[in-house]
Write a protein that holds these residues in place. Structure first.
Motif, PDB file in Angstrom:
ATOM      1  N   MET A 596      13.586 -89.580 106.721  1.00 56.03           N
ATOM      2  CA  MET A 596      15.124 -88.585 107.359  1.00 56.03           C
ATOM      3  C   MET A 596      15.735 -90.325 108.103  1.00 56.03           C
ATOM      4  N   ALA A 597      16.841 -90.473 107.874  1.00 55.31           N
ATOM      5  CA  ALA A 597      18.198 -91.260 108.278  1.00 55.31           C
ATOM      6  C   ALA A 597      18.759 -90.280 109.665  1.00 55.31           C
ATOM      7  N   ILE A 598      18.602 -90.569 110.607  1.00 52.81           N
ATOM      8  CA  ILE A 598      19.628 -90.301 112.199  1.00 52.81           C
ATOM      9  C   ILE A 598      21.240 -90.113 112.241  1.00 52.81           C
ATOM     10  N   ILE A 599      21.942 -89.612 112.020  1.00 55.57           N
ATOM     11  CA  ILE A 599      23.585 -89.650 112.423  1.00 55.57           C
ATOM     12  C   ILE A 599      23.785 -89.439 113.569  1.00 55.57           C
ATOM     13  N   LEU A 600      24.309 -90.546 114.979  1.00 56.39           N
ATOM     14  CA  LEU A 600      24.563 -90.397 116.359  1.00 56.39           C
ATOM     15  C   LEU A 600      25.964 -90.289 116.035  1.00 56.39           C
ATOM     16  N   GLN A 601      26.647 -89.384 116.229  1.00 62.95           N
ATOM     17  CA  GLN A 601      28.087 -89.000 116.152  1.00 62.95           C
ATOM     18  C   GLN A 601      28.867 -88.521 117.424  1.00 62.95           C
ATOM     19  N   GLU A 602      29.769 -89.169 118.667  1.00 60.58           N
ATOM     20  CA  GLU A 602      31.188 -88.357 119.006  1.00 60.58           C
ATOM     21  C   GLU A 602      30.442 -87.690 118.652  1.00 60.58           C
ATOM     22  N   VAL A 603      30.956 -86.219 119.846  1.00 60.56           N
ATOM     23  CA  VAL A 603      31.186 -84.769 119.247  1.00 60.56           C
ATOM     24  C   VAL A 603      32.722 -84.266 119.420  1.00 60.56           C
ATOM     25  N   VAL A 604      33.182 -84.085 118.475  1.00 57.21           N
ATOM     26  CA  VAL A 604      34.644 -83.730 118.921  1.00 57.21           C
ATOM     27  C   VAL A 604      35.023 -83.209 119.728  1.00 57.21           C
ATOM     28  N   GLY A 605      35.854 -82.790 120.436  1.00 55.50           N
ATOM     29  CA  GLY A 605      36.518 -81.473 121.172  1.00 55.50           C
ATOM     30  C   GLY A 605      36.950 -82.199 122.267  1.00 55.50           C
ATOM     31  N   THR A 606      37.665 -81.297 123.818  1.00 55.82           N
ATOM     32  CA  THR A 606      37.612 -82.049 125.017  1.00 55.82           C
ATOM     33  C   THR A 606      36.782 -81.025 126.392  1.00 55.82           C
ATOM     34  N   GLN A 607      36.568 -81.504 127.270  1.00 57.58           N
ATOM     35  CA  GLN A 607      35.764 -80.997 128.032  1.00 57.58           C
ATOM     36  C   GLN A 607      36.689 -79.873 129.185  1.00 57.58           C
ATOM     37  N   TYR A 608      35.942 -79.056 129.051  1.00 54.33           N
ATOM     38  CA  TYR A 608      36.826 -77.862 130.029  1.00 54.33           C
ATOM     39  C   TYR A 608      35.197 -77.344 131.246  1.00 54.33           C
ATOM     40  N   ASP A 609      35.647 -78.122 131.926  1.00 52.26           N
ATOM     41  CA  ASP A 609      34.392 -77.767 133.529  1.00 52.26           C
ATOM     42  C   ASP A 609      33.312 -78.010 132.651  1.00 52.26           C
ATOM     43  N   ASP A 610      32.177 -77.225 132.711  1.00 53.37           N
ATOM     44  CA  ASP A 610      31.050 -77.921 132.316  1.00 53.37           C
ATOM     45  C   ASP A 610      31.252 -76.524 130.670  1.00 53.37           C
ATOM     46  N   ARG A 611      31.607 -76.880 130.177  1.00 54.63           N
ATOM     47  CA  ARG A 611      31.805 -77.092 128.802  1.00 54.63           C
ATOM     48  C   ARG A 611      32.538 -77.690 127.892  1.00 54.63           C
ATOM     49  N   TYR A 612      32.187 -77.830 126.482  1.00 57.31           N
ATOM     50  CA  TYR A 612      32.894 -78.783 125.635  1.00 57.31           C
ATOM     51  C   TYR A 612      33.100 -78.222 123.911  1.00 57.31           C
ATOM     52  N   TYR A 613      34.391 -78.170 123.648  1.00 60.81           N
ATOM     53  CA  TYR A 613      33.858 -77.455 122.313  1.00 60.81           C
ATOM     54  C   TYR A 613      36.237 -78.614 121.991  1.00 60.81           C
ATOM     55  N   PRO A 614      35.544 -78.304 120.323  1.00 64.40           N
ATOM     56  CA  PRO A 614      36.976 -78.731 119.850  1.00 64.40           C
ATOM     57  C   PRO A 614      37.644 -77.560 119.568  1.00 64.40           C
ATOM     58  N   SER A 615      39.302 -78.273 119.525  1.00 64.89           N
ATOM     59  CA  SER A 615      40.326 -77.234 119.778  1.00 64.89           C
ATOM     60  C   SER A 615      39.710 -76.044 118.034  1.00 64.89           C
ATOM     61  N   PHE A 616      38.787 -76.753 117.058  1.00 57.18           N
ATOM     62  CA  PHE A 616      39.203 -76.235 115.769  1.00 57.18           C
ATOM     63  C   PHE A 616      37.633 -76.718 115.433  1.00 57.18           C
ATOM     64  N   SER A 617      36.888 -76.178 113.979  1.00 51.24           N
ATOM     65  CA  SER A 617      36.316 -76.565 112.956  1.00 51.24           C
ATOM     66  C   SER A 617      35.911 -75.849 112.070  1.00 51.24           C
ATOM     67  N   GLY A 618      35.714 -76.351 110.884  1.00 53.04           N
ATOM     68  CA  GLY A 618      36.212 -75.774 109.852  1.00 53.04           C
ATOM     69  C   GLY A 618      35.233 -76.603 108.473  1.00 53.04           C
ATOM     70  N   VAL A 619      35.704 -75.466 107.317  1.00 56.23           N
ATOM     71  CA  VAL A 619      34.887 -76.097 106.093  1.00 56.23           C
ATOM     72  C   VAL A 619      35.614 -75.242 105.235  1.00 56.23           C
ATOM     73  N   GLY A 620      36.234 -76.254 104.097  1.00 51.19           N
ATOM     74  CA  GLY A 620      37.095 -76.400 103.260  1.00 51.19           C
ATOM     75  C   GLY A 620      36.447 -76.658 101.891  1.00 51.19           C
ATOM     76  N   ARG A 621      36.908 -75.953 100.679  1.00 47.53           N
ATOM     77  CA  ARG A 621      36.121 -76.488  99.320  1.00 47.53           C
ATOM     78  C   ARG A 621      37.131 -76.872  98.755  1.00 47.53           C
ATOM     79  N   SER A 622      37.397 -77.698  97.470  1.00 45.19           N
ATOM     80  CA  SER A 622      38.271 -77.766  96.732  1.00 45.19           C
ATOM     81  C   SER A 622      38.216 -76.707  95.472  1.00 45.19           C
ATOM     82  N   LEU A 623      37.040 -75.834  95.938  1.00 44.60           N
ATOM     83  CA  LEU A 623      36.893 -74.789  93.964  1.00 44.60           C
ATOM     84  C   LEU A 623      37.179 -72.582  95.267  1.00 44.60           C
ATOM     85  N   ASN A 624      38.014 -72.286  94.910  1.00 41.85           N
ATOM     86  CA  ASN A 624      38.700 -71.297  95.779  1.00 41.85           C
ATOM     87  C   ASN A 624      37.835 -69.925  95.126  1.00 41.85           C
TER      88      ASN A 624
END
Length: 998
Positions: A596-624
Motif C-alpha cells: 500500500m502506498a498512501i496519497i496525501l492530497q488537499e481536498v478540493v473545495g471551499t469552507q462554509y462555517d463548519d463544513r467543507y466541500y467542492p462546488s461539484f465532483s464527478g466521474v467521466g467515462r470515455s465509453l457510454n
C-alpha cells in the motif's frame, strides 16, 4: 517603457534536457607504447581513472578505453569496431605519428584525433615543425588524470555545441590560448570547476533523474588557438557567451601577434558591453589594457593561477551564490543561493541595486549558468534601461519564477524536501518504493496536462491535479515490519480489532517533520487515499475496496498530525479487512503480495462555517453504454453532483450527460423527471468532528446533508434551476423563493463554466494516451471572490478494459419464449456460454424495507459460489449497490463478486432509474461482467420469472431463489447497440461457440 505583455509565450516552453548532449564518446582507442601507456596508467588502468572521475562528478556513461601498441593494430581495431576518439602518444624517438594520424584521418574523417605528448622543450619545438593537418588537438601530459576527462568533454562539447546552444540557449565559455602546455593545464581545472558547479546547481531539479539530465545543460567550453578561430566562434555564439578567458599573445593571420588577445577582446567589447572577460598574460604591463577593457587580469606566472582563475570565474561568470550589492558602497545587501531565494528576495531589493545588476545582465547570466534557460532568456530580452522600470522588472522576475516553477513541477514526481515544498510544488514522493496504482494514475495525469497546455488555460479555467504527496510502498513495508503486524493482519480477527492493533502501532518518526511541512503549505483539509500496487491496474482494478479518510485543517498542528497518522494506519489496516480478503480471493490474488502506498492530497473545495466541500465532483467515462438520441457510445458519459464524490460512489442521484452533448440531459428533459430524479442530498466534510478514535467506516466524519443546507451556504448559484410552483415551470438559474433543483443548467446550457468542453478533452486525451477507454474522477470549484475563474481538479484516471469485438449480427431478435431475459439497455460486449445458475430476488411480496436483509442473504450465497469457484446470473429490483436502501439492495462488490451478469429490474410499484455511477462500473468492465436494465412494465426488456418458478430451487431463502440448470444458459450482449439477452438452456443459436468473454 518595458514591454511586459505576453511574457508567458516567451519562456514557458520547457527545456528538454534529455535532448542535450546527444553525441557522446563511448569508445576511445589509445595508441601508445607499453612504456607510455604505463606512464599514463601508473595510478591504475585508464578506464578506471576515467570511471572514478565520472562517478565523482555524477556523470553518466563513462567511455571504455582500448589500448594498442602500434598503428597496424590500431588500423585493425578501427576496421572492426566503432571508435569515437583516437588518442595517440608519440614515442620520444623520431616517429611517424603525425603521418599516421593523417592516414587515419583520410580513412576515418569523422573520428577526432588527439596527440598526447610528454612535456619538454624539445617536444614542443618538434611539434612546431610537424604537419598537424591530421590532428584535431595536441595536449601535453603533465601526469594529471583529469586531463583525460577534459579531452573527452572538450571533444563532446565541440560535437554538440551547435545543436545545444542554438536549440535551448546552453551557454559557452570561450578559452583563447595557443600554448599547449598552458591549455593542457587550465582545461582540466576549468572542466572540473564547471562540472562541480553544475552538480551543485542540479539540486534545483526535483528528483535524481532530473538532476542527471540537468547536468547536460552545463556551459560548453570551446578552445580557440588563433585570432581567426576565436572571432569565428564568438561571432557564431555571441548571444550565448557566459564568459571569455583569453591569452594576449597568439597567432593572427598566421603570424604570432603579441597583442592579438587585446585586439580580440576589444572586438568583443564593441559588441557586448557587459560580457565577463578574463585576460591572462605573463607580461604584467598588459594589466592596464585589460582594465581599460573592463576585464579582469591574471598573471600567468603566478603559482596559484588555477586558484585565481577559479575564484575569478566564480565571481564573474554567474556561478556561486548571487550577491545583490549596493552599487555605491559595494556592500552585500542580499545573498541568493537558489531560485526560491531569488523569488523571496526580489521584491525587497532596492531599485538602484536591481538596476545595477539587471542592466548588466548579471541576473540572467546567473540563471543561465544554472541551466534555467527560459527565465534567463526572458530577462535578457527585456532591456532594462532606466531605474524607473525597477518595479516592472521586479514583478517580471517574480512572475517568471512562479511560472517557471509551476512548469517545472508539472508532470514531475519530485522527491519531497521540506525546505523546497511550497505553494508552487505539485506532486512529490516520500520514500523509494512504488507510487501504487492511484499514485501512478495521478502522476500520469500531471504529465498529460503538461503535454496538452490547452488544459492549463481554457477560457481562463485551469485543469490541475490537487497538491499531492505520496507515501511510497516502502513506508508500508517499514511500518508493517517495525510493528510486527503481519501476524495480526493475516488472521481472521474482526475488522475493528485489526484497526485497533494498527492504530496502536507507530509510523516512522522521520515522517513527522515532513507532515508538518505539508500542512504549512496546503492549509486545507487533507484526503488520505489508498494507492495499492493492485489498485487501478489494467485488468483488476480494486476501486472502492480500501478506505479513504478525510481530515479537517486545524491550527493545532499536533492534533492534525494525530488525525493524519490515524488515517494512514486506517488505510493500511483496510488492506486486511474481511472484504478486502474476500476480494483478493475472488480475483485470485495473494493478500501478502499487496503493498500500500498512501496519497496525501488537499481536498478540493471551499469552507462554509463548519463544513467543507467542492462546488461539484464527478466521474467521466470515455465509453457510454447508455447513449440517448443522437449520442454515440464513443462520446463518453459523465455523472455530476454537488459536493464530495462519495455521493456518486454510493449510487446517489447524480446528473448524467454526455460531454459532447451537454444540452441533452435526460433527467431534466421533463418537469416531472427534473423534480423526481435529480440530486436532493450531498456530502460535506464535518470540520467539527474531532472524535478520538477512528472508525472502520471511513465516512465517520462526513455529513450527508439536504440540498437546502448548500442553499444556505450560498454555494449553489451556478448549479441549480428554480422551480416556480405557481406557474409550474423550471427557470434556469438561482432565484429567490421556489425549490432549487440541481440541473447544472447555467454550466451545461448557458456556458457559465466550460465544464463539458474540458471533460470532453480530458476523456479524449486520456483515452488516446492510455490507448484504451478510460474512467476519470474530477472535482471543481466555481468562480468566487478569491478564485475569479474557478478551477477543475483532475483526481484520477484508470483504464476501462478493452471489450472484445463482436459482429453486428451476433445478437438475434429471438422470440420471448426462447429467452429468460432481454434488455435494450445492456452493458458489456461478447458471449458467455458457461453459466448454469441464476440467483434472483422473488418479486412476490417484495418490499424495499427488506433490502438490507436481502443483501445479507446474497452475501452468504455469493460466498458459497466463491468457495465452489462457480459463477451465476443475479437478478433483482432497483439499484444494486446503492447505500440508500430505498433505491436498491445495498450490496458491496465482494458480496456479488462471482456474478457474471447482473440485472436491475423495475417492478410495477418500484421503478428506479438505472444506476451508473457506482464503483461497480469499473469492476464490471474489468471482470467482463454483463449488466442489464429492464422495465417489463414499460415494454422495455423482458424477464420470464414464471419460467424460473417452474424449476425446483437448488436453494431458497425468504427473499431469494437459486436455480441450477443441467445445460448452460447463453448470454449474448452487443455493447454497441446496447442489446442483451439470456437464452434458455438447450436453445442453440449460430456462433455461440465463441469465447466466454464479454
Amino acid at each position: 517603457m518595458m514591454d511586459t505583455k505576453n511574457f508567458n509565450q516567451l519562456y514557458l516552453k520547457d527545456t528538454s534536457f534529455a535532448n542535450l548532449m546527444q553525441k557522446r564518446i563511448f569508445n576511445v582507442l589509445l595508441i601508445a607504447s607499453r612504456y607510455d601507456a604505463f606512464m599514463l596508467e601508473e595510478d591504475g588502468r585508464v578506464d578506471e581513472q576515467i570511471f572514478f572521475e565520472y562517478v565523482s562528478l555524477n556523470l553518466s556513461s563513462p567511455p571504455r578505453v582500448k589500448q594498442v601498441n602500434n598503428f597496424d593494430h590500431a588500423f585493425y581495431e578501427l576496421s572492426s569496431k566503432r571508435y569515437d576518439l583516437v588518442i595517440t602518444m608519440p614515442g620520444i624517438e623520431k616517429s611517424d605519428t603525425f603521418e599516421q594520424c593523417k592516414n587515419i584521418k583520410e580513412k576515418y574523417p569523422d573520428i577526432p584525433i588527439v596527440v598526447l605528448t610528454p612535456f619538454s622543450r624539445e617536444v614542443s619545438q618538434r611539434i612546431g615543425n610537424e604537419d598537424l593537418s591530421g590532428v584535431d588537438y595536441v595536449f601535453s601530459w603533465l601526469g594529471n588524470a583529469d586531463l583525460l576527462l577534459a579531452i573527452i568533454k572538450l571533444i563532446e562539447d565541440k560535437m554538440n555545441a551547435e545543436e545545444d546552444i542554438k536549440s535551448v540557449g546552453v551557454q559557452m565559455i570561450l578559452l583563447v590560448e595557443d600554448s599547449i602546455r598552458f591549455y593542457s593545464s587550465i582545461l582540466p581545472h576549468l572542466y572540473k570547476f564547471v562540472l562541480k558547479q553544475s552538480q551543485i546547481f542540479s539540486t534545483e531539479a526535483l528528483n535524481e533523474h532530473e538532476q542527471m539530465l540537468r547536468m547536460r545543460g552545463r556551459p560548453k567550453i570551446k578552445l580557440a588557438r588563433t585570432y581567426e578561430e576565436a572571432i569565428a566562434i564568438y561571432n557564431k555564439y555571441s548571444n550565448n557567451v557566459l564568459g571569455i578567458v583569453s591569452d594576449v599573445s597568439f597567432k593572427h593571420n598566421g603570424v604570432k601577434d603579441k597583442k592579438a588577445g587585446i585586439e580580440f577582446c576589444s572586438y568583443v567589447r564593441e559588441h557586448d558591453e557587459f560580457v565577463p572577460i578574463i585576460i591572462e598574460s605573463s607580461e604584467i604591463e598588459n594589466q592596464t589594457m585589460a582594465l581599460n577593457l573592463n576585464a579582469c587580469f591574471l598573471d600567468k606566472n603566478s603559482k596559484k593561477l588555477p586558484v585565481d582563475l577559479r575564484k575569478t570565474i566564480l565571481r564573474n561568470f554567474g556561478f556561486g551564490d548571487f550577491e545583490f550589492v549596493d552599487p555605491d558602497s559595494g556592500e552585500v545587501l542580499y545573498t541568493v543561493r537558489n531560485l526560491k531565494d531569488l523569488q523571496n528576495t526580489i521584491m525587497s531589493v532596492p531599485d538602484d541595486s536591481l538596476y545595477f545588476h539587471g542592466s548588466r545582465n548579471h541576473i540572467s547570466r546567473w540563471l543561465y549558468s544554472r541551466a534555467m534557460f527560459p527565465i534567463a532568456e526572458l530577462l535578457r530580452r527585456k532591456a532594462f534601461t532606466d531605474i524607473s522600470e525597477s518595479q516592472e522588472v521586479r514583478e517580471l522576475i517574480f512572475n517568471a519564477i512562479v511560472q517557471y516553477r509551476k512548469m517545472k513541477n508539472r508532470g514531475v514526481v519530485a522527491v519531497f524536501k521540506r525546505d523546497r515544498f511550497d505553494k508552487y510544488s505539485n506532486f512529490a514522493r516520500i520514500g523509494q518504493g512504488s507510487l501504487g496504482g492511484k499514485g501512478r494514475g495521478l502522476a500520469f495525469i500531471d504529465s498529460l496536462i503538461k503535454r496538452h497546455p490547452i488544459l492549463e488555460d481554457y477560457q481562463g479555467v485551469n485543469v490541475t491535479v490537487p497538491k499531492t504527496v505520496v507515501l511510497c510502498t516502502d513506508i508500508f513495508d517499514e511500518f508493517m515490519e517495525a510493528n510486527n503486524l503481519y501476524q495480526v493482519a493475516l488472521s481472521d480477527l474482526p475488522d475493528d480489532q485489526i484497526l485497533r492493533y494498527f492504530l496502536r502501532a507507530k509510523l516512522p518518526d522521520k515522517l513527522i517533520e515532513d507532515f508538518l511541512a505539508f500542512f504549512d503549505v496546503v492549509r486545507r483539509p487533507i484526503a488520505i487515499r489508498s494507492s495499492s500496487l493492485l489498485e487501478d491496474s489494467h485488468y483488476q482494478p480494486f476501486a472502492g475496496i480500501y478506505s479513504t479518510y478525510m481530515i479537517p485543517y486545524l491550527e493545532d498542528k499536533y492534533e492534525m498530525l494525530r488525525m493524519l497518522s490515524d488515517s494512514i494506519k486506517g488505510v493500511y489496516a483496510s488492506v486486511f479487512y474481511a472484504d478486502s480478503k474476500a476480494y483478493m480471493t475472488a480475483t485470485s490474488n495473494v493478500i501478502d503480495q499487496e503493498k500500500m502506498a498512501i496519497i496525501l492530497q488537499e481536498v478540493v473545495g471551499t469552507q462554509y462555517d463548519d463544513r467543507y466541500y467542492p462546488s461539484f465532483s464527478g466521474v467521466g467515462r470515455s465509453l457510454n453504454y447508455y447513449p440517448i438520441n443522437d449520442e454515440k457510445a464513443e462520446d463518453g458519459v459523465v455523472d455530476l453532483a454537488v459536493g464530495l464524490g462519495k455521493y456518486i460512489v454510493d449510487g446517489g442521484r447524480s446528473l448524467r450527460f454526455s460531454p459532447k452533448h451537454p444540452r441533452n440531459v435526460l433527467q431534466t428533459s421533463t418537469l416531472d423527471l427534473a423534480l423526481s430524479d435529480t440530486q436532493t442530498r450531498f456530502y460535506a466534510l464535518d470540520l467539527k468532528n474531532m472524535q478520538e478514535s477512528f472508525s472502520v467506516d471511513d465516512s465517520f466524519n462526513l455529513l450527508k446533508l439536504h440540498m437546502r443546507e448548500a442553499e444556505k451556504d450560498g454555494s449553489l448559484r451556478l448549479m441549480v434551476s428554480t422551480f416556480d410552483p405557481y406557474d409550474q415551470i423550471m427557470r434556469d438559474g438561482y432565484y429567490d423563493g421556489g425549490r432549487k433543483v440541481v440541473t447544472f443548467a447555467n454550466i451545461l446550457q448557458h456556458d457559465a463554466f466550460p465544464l463539458a468542453e474540458l471533460l470532453s478533452m480530458m476523456l479524449e486525451f486520456g483515452s488516446k494516451e492510455m490507448g484504451r477507454h478510460v474512467e476519470i474522477e474530477f472535482a471543481g470549484t466555481l468562480p468566487s471572490e478569491e478564485n475569479k475563474q474557478g478551477t477543475l481538479y483532475w483526481l484520477q484516471i484508470r483504464p476501462i478494459v478493452d471489450t472484445k469485438e463482436m459482429r453486428d449480427d451476433e445478437v438475434f431478435d429471438l422470440p420471448d419464449e426462447q429467452t429468460i431475459l432481454k434488455s435494450n439497455s445492456a452493458l458489456g460486449h461478447g458471449i458467455m456460454n458457461d453459466l448454469y445458475h441464476i440467483v434472483y430476488v422473488k418479486t412476490k411480496d417484495f418490499s424495499s424495507s427488506n433490502n438490507m436483509l436481502i443483501a445479507r442473504e446474497i452475501e452468504k450465497i455469493n460466498r458459497r459460489f466463491v468457495e465452489k469457484g462457480k459463477n451465476y446470473i443475479l437478478v433483482g429490483p432497483g439499484r444494486w449497490g446503492s447505500s440508500d436502501t430505498a433505491l436498491g439492495i445495498p450490496v458491496k462488490w465482494p458480496h456479488i463478486s462471482n456474478a457474471r451478469l447482473i440485472v436491475e429490474s423495475a417492478l410495477k410499484n418500484y421503478r428506479i432509474e438505472p444506476s451508473q455511477g457506482t464503483h461497480f462500473f469499473q469492476n464490471l468492465t474489468s471482470f467482463g461482467v454483463g449488466y442489464f436494465t429492464i422495465n417489463p412494465f414499460m415494454n422495455d426488456g423482458f424477464f420470464d420469472e414464471a419460467y424460473l418458478e417452474g424449476f425446483e430451487a437448488e436453494e431458497e431463502t425468504r427473499f431469494l431463489r437459486v436455480i441450477q440448470f443441467e445445460k448452460p444458459v447463453v448470454v449474448k450482449i452487443n455493447g454497441k447497440k446496447n442489446i442483451g439477452l439470456v437464452l434458455k438452456p438447450g436453445i442453440v443459436v449460430e456462433r455461440t461457440e465463441n469465447t466466454n468473454t464479454i
